[in-house]
Each structure stands twice: as C-alpha cells, then as structure tokens.
Write an enzyme that holds these catalytic residues in place. Structure first.
Site, PDB file in Angstrom:
ATOM      1  N   SER A 101       1.275  -1.039   0.065  1.00 56.07           N
ATOM      2  CA  SER A 101       0.100   0.301  -0.349  1.00 56.07           C
ATOM      3  C   SER A 101       0.653   1.382   0.112  1.00 56.07           C
ATOM      4  O   SER A 101       0.872   2.456   0.101  1.00 56.07           O
ATOM      5  CB  SER A 101      -0.945   0.144   1.317  1.00 56.07           C
ATOM      6  N   HIS A 140       1.819   6.346   4.922  1.00 57.85           N
ATOM      7  CA  HIS A 140       0.583   6.254   3.552  1.00 57.85           C
ATOM      8  C   HIS A 140       1.508   7.646   3.509  1.00 57.85           C
ATOM      9  O   HIS A 140       1.093   8.261   2.363  1.00 57.85           O
ATOM     10  CB  HIS A 140      -0.097   5.867   4.101  1.00 57.85           C
TER      11      HIS A 140
END
Length: 272
Positions: free
Chosen positions: A138, A191
């Site tokens: 991710s 992230h």
C-alpha cells in the site's frame, strides 16, 4: 422432482477478469508474482519473511539496506496481501503502460521505494524516537494515488461534496485518514510519506530520477526486449504502442482515464 433453484449471477464477469489479467504488462505481473511468492514463504515456520524484509528502523544498517526495497513486497497474511494486490494492480498497470517496463522497474526498485522509506525512517528515528515496523505494497498504492491526484487536479481542480468544493489533490489524504480510522494497525505515517513522494512525482520534481529515454531505447534495441519478452512495454509509446502495437484511443473513448480507487490496500504496522 423439483427443479433446483438457479444460482445467483456473479457480481463480476469472469471472462472480463481473465481478459484483464491476461493483458497485464510484464513488470506488474512480476510484482504480483513476488508478492505471492513471499506470502507462500511466510507459511513456513523456520524463517520469518516478515522479520527478514520489513522496514524496521532499528534494523537498518549497511548490511540490511535491502529492506528499503523488500518491505512493499511482504505482507502479514493472505487478506493483507490480497487487498493490497487488488488495490495496486490497476494503478501499477496504468503506470507501466504510460512509462514503459524498464522505467517502471528502475523507479519502483529504486526511488519510489527508497524515498518513502527514507522519510519514514527519518521521522521515526529522529523525531518520534520509535521503532515501528511497516510492510505492505500500500506504500505504492498511496504513492500512485498521490501522483494521480496531482494529474487530476490539473484538469479538474475541485470535486463537490454537498455545498463544499474540495481540491482533488486532497483525495489521497482523505483516503489515508479514513483507512486509518476504519482499519486497525495500519501505518498512517507510512502512507503519508508515500503520498508526499507521489505528490512530488506528479508535480515533476522527481523527473530527474527517470532514466534518459535515449539510454532506455539503446538497451531495448540492443537486447531486443520488445521481441523477446511477452507483455513488455517499450519506453517509446509513440512508436510501438502498448504491447508493441499502435496506440489506440479506445481507453479514452471508454472513459478509462479516471483514477482507479475501487480498492484501498493497507500498509501493515508492526510493533507497539
């Protein structure tokens, strides 16, 4: 005898899924295969793949720099790997189709993995004095979403949410916050680092990291990569097109230029 009830229709067309998978370009296929291979290796109990390849701040030294490249390919379980693969595939496939296979390899093996990792390590070690580990592709999902958001912003600066107009470049940040709220044990900081690098790439500040096309064309011609490797995408899209055919406007006509955000993967946060 009663006639058995008919099975409900599938929510997707299997033939279309198969056709899509068959058309995946080379580097995207290799990434998915490596993710699968690492997950299978994690099933054995003699050696922990996660502990070997995770991005662990206290474990980074000259002998373990490989972790800056391995952490996006390693996951902590089947569903972690599956969700990340579903999220990554359309984004990476589109990137490779637009930039070519060699460019994709050079960027994702290099700066698009190491730069987010470097920023994460700097914040974790210097500012937070923490040792939280992260794994999961991710990191690439949010990096690509950040790059796509900048591209979208240039043509469509805002989207409407009720009476409010929200800048389109903020969509990855919104997704990052929502994911961190809904899913436990994800790396919010990881992230954010990926989104930052995605923004810089989308704005063109990292253009100097892209290998010169002249050199890539020489390598492709010298090794005849387009002729030897199936699903290879040449760097010269205007000459060869995708998969070595003339470029087509079918994707644009079918409205496939939007940012794929059907799935959002998770970057697993390990440790306290």
């Amino acid at each position: 005898m009663a006639t058995p009830a008919a099975l409900p229709p599938l929510p997707f067309n299997p033939s279309r899924v198969r056709s899509y998978l068959v058309r995946l370009p080379l580097f995207t296929r290799l990434v998915l295969l490596v993710i699968l291979a690492f997950w299978l290796l994690e099933l054995q109990t003699m050696w922990s793949v996660v502990q070997w390849g995770a991005l662990i701040p206290d474990e980074i030294n000259l002998g373990t720099m490989y972790r800056l490249n391995t952490y996006p390919l390693i996951h902590t379980g089947f569903f972690h790997a599956l969700l990340n693969a579903l999220a990554l595939t359309p984004l990476l496939e589109r990137f490779e189709a637009e930039h070519g296979t060699l460019t994709s390899i050079a960027l994702f093996v290099g700066p698009l993995s190491t730069f987010p990792a470097g920023i994460y390590l700097l914040i974790e070690k210097v500012i937070l004095h923490s040792n939280t580990s992260v794994v999961g592709s991710s990191i690439w999902v949010f990096l690509l979403l950040g790059s796509e958001a900048i591209r979208t912003y240039k043509s469509n600066p805002h989207f409407s949410l009720g009476p409010y107009k929200i800048p389109t470049w903020t969509s990855p940040l919104f997704a990052c916050v929502v994911l961190s709220i809904l899913v436990s044990n994800v790396s919010f900081l990881g992230h954010l680092c990926a989104i930052l690098i995605g923004y810089l790439f989308g704005l063109g500040y990292l253009k100097f990291l892209v290998p010169p096309e002249k050199i890539l064309r020489w390598i492709e011609g010298k090794l005849n990569l387009l002729g030897r490797l199936p699903h290879y995408i040449s760097v010269d899209q205007k000459t060869f097109g995708r998969y070595g055919v003339l470029p087509s406007s079918n994707n644009a006509a079918n409205g496939n230029n939007g940012t794929p955000m059907s799935f959002l993967g998770t970057n697993q946060r390990l440790g306290a």
